[in-house]
Design a protein around this motif. Structure first.
Motif, PDB file in Angstrom:
ATOM      1  N   VAL A   9       0.754  -1.277   0.097  1.00  0.00           N
ATOM      2  CA  VAL A   9       0.039   0.004  -0.065  1.00  0.00           C
ATOM      3  C   VAL A   9       0.849   1.201  -0.044  1.00  0.00           C
ATOM      4  O   VAL A   9       1.493   1.523   0.996  1.00  0.00           O
ATOM      5  CB  VAL A   9      -0.786   0.135   1.299  1.00  0.00           C
ATOM      6  N   LYS A  10       0.872   1.954  -1.100  1.00  0.00           N
ATOM      7  CA  LYS A  10       2.031   2.934  -1.140  1.00  0.00           C
ATOM      8  C   LYS A  10       0.916   4.344  -1.136  1.00  0.00           C
ATOM      9  O   LYS A  10       1.383   5.477  -1.200  1.00  0.00           O
ATOM     10  CB  LYS A  10       2.881   3.125  -2.620  1.00  0.00           C
ATOM     11  N   LEU A  11      -0.299   4.321  -1.243  1.00  0.00           N
ATOM     12  CA  LEU A  11      -1.215   5.418  -1.275  1.00  0.00           C
ATOM     13  C   LEU A  11      -1.014   6.274  -2.299  1.00  0.00           C
ATOM     14  O   LEU A  11      -0.339   5.860  -3.543  1.00  0.00           O
ATOM     15  CB  LEU A  11      -1.038   6.082   0.341  1.00  0.00           C
ATOM     16  N   ASP A  12      -0.814   7.528  -2.335  1.00  0.00           N
ATOM     17  CA  ASP A  12      -0.380   8.544  -3.322  1.00  0.00           C
ATOM     18  C   ASP A  12       1.178   8.808  -3.515  1.00  0.00           C
ATOM     19  O   ASP A  12       1.476   9.784  -4.288  1.00  0.00           O
ATOM     20  CB  ASP A  12      -1.156   9.746  -3.187  1.00  0.00           C
ATOM     21  N   THR A  13       1.850   7.970  -2.878  1.00  0.00           N
ATOM     22  CA  THR A  13       3.401   8.271  -2.936  1.00  0.00           C
ATOM     23  C   THR A  13       3.824   7.926  -4.461  1.00  0.00           C
ATOM     24  O   THR A  13       3.296   7.135  -4.933  1.00  0.00           O
ATOM     25  CB  THR A  13       4.235   7.024  -2.109  1.00  0.00           C
ATOM     26  N   LEU A  14       4.762   8.664  -5.019  1.00  0.00           N
ATOM     27  CA  LEU A  14       5.025   8.538  -6.449  1.00  0.00           C
ATOM     28  C   LEU A  14       5.910   7.274  -6.405  1.00  0.00           C
ATOM     29  O   LEU A  14       6.548   6.746  -5.545  1.00  0.00           O
ATOM     30  CB  LEU A  14       5.977   9.684  -6.832  1.00  0.00           C
ATOM     31  N   GLU A  15       5.722   6.327  -7.583  1.00  0.00           N
ATOM     32  CA  GLU A  15       6.052   4.968  -7.741  1.00  0.00           C
ATOM     33  C   GLU A  15       7.657   5.110  -7.313  1.00  0.00           C
ATOM     34  O   GLU A  15       8.179   4.356  -6.733  1.00  0.00           O
ATOM     35  CB  GLU A  15       5.888   4.715  -9.379  1.00  0.00           C
TER      36      GLU A  15
END
Ligand SMILES: C[S@@+](CC[C@H](N)C(=O)[O-])C[C@H]1O[C@@H](n2cnc3c(N)ncnc32)[C@H](O)[C@@H]1O
Length: 216
Positions: A129-135
């Motif tokens: 789960v990275k949420l809205d963190t950039l790839e």
């Protein structure tokens, strides 16, 4: 510093605290959709432990409410191992402490800097789960964390992640999908000659098992 608690990981911790509030100390409370899948992940990850080891120490990195303890007990027996659980979400540690009493054989530690090396480090579900963190930033976080798993383990470590082998249309933008071959290559080159890539179980995931000595 980029992965400080108030930055990327702060949001992740709050995400999991929310799940726990909603579903309690259950597989859904750590965002798994069933107990079967949670246990199947443990089964894969625990392959890292050499069956000849007596009383291994295990660090559960991203322990949630400590469900791994049950799987370890089933495998190694009551008192057959030493366990430390670490999580960024304080509520998770609180839930874990309510389920299992702490003692010399079992402890929960919230401060990542206070962790000591164990025979084995296991991480189930911390890269998804990275949420809205950039790839790209998340991929850096994954690499830095794998480096930590390596530094904290003397006999081996294992982690899982969502796989990039899957329906591209079904991908969610808030989740991270790793390329299994790239992570295999990284583990093999950087961490050990003895690496297993397990991609033969029925979840959209891969497990990487890194042993520091040749397996039996
Ligand atoms: C998907 S849940 C799985 C929990 C447990 N491993 C299980 O399988 O039951 C992931 C857990 O890892 C924690 N976590 C995520 N990233 C972490 C990190 N970088 N360091 C420590 N804990 C982390 C979350 O707070 C959450 O409790």
């Amino acid at each position: 510093v980029a992965f400080s608690h108030d930055g990327v990981l702060g949001n992740v911790g709050r995400y999991y605290s929310g799940k726990l509030r909603e579903h309690g100390d259950s597989p859904r409370g750590v965002d798994w959709n069933s107990e079967e899948s949670q246990q199947l992940r443990f089964e894969q990850l625990l392959r890292v432990i050499d069956p000849d080891d007596e009383h291994p120490s295990v660090l559960d990195y991203g322990c949630g409410y400590g469900a791994l303890i049950g799987a370890l007990t089933e495998r190694l027996g009551d008192g057959g191992f030493t366990y430390v659980g670490h999580d960024i979400a304080p509520d998770m540690l609180e839930a874990a402490r309510l389920r299992v009493s702490e003692g010399a054989e079992c402890r929960f530690i919230g401060d990542a800097d206070a962790l000591a090396p164990a025979d084995y480090v296991v991480a189930s579900g911390i890269f998804n789960v990275k949420l809205d963190t950039l790839e790209d930033l998340w991929a850096e976080y994954v690499d830095a964390t794998i480096e930590r798993l390596d530094a904290l383990s003397t006999r081996g470590f294992a982690f899982n992640m969502l796989t990039s082998y899957g329906d591209a249309e079904k991908r969610r933008p808030d989740l991270f999908y790793g390329d299994p071959c790239a992570y295999f290559d990284m583990c093999k080159r950087r961490y050990s000659r003895f690496v297993t890539l397990a991609h033969d179980y029925p979840l959209w995931e891969v497990t990487l098992i890194v042993r520091k000595e040749a397996g039996a």
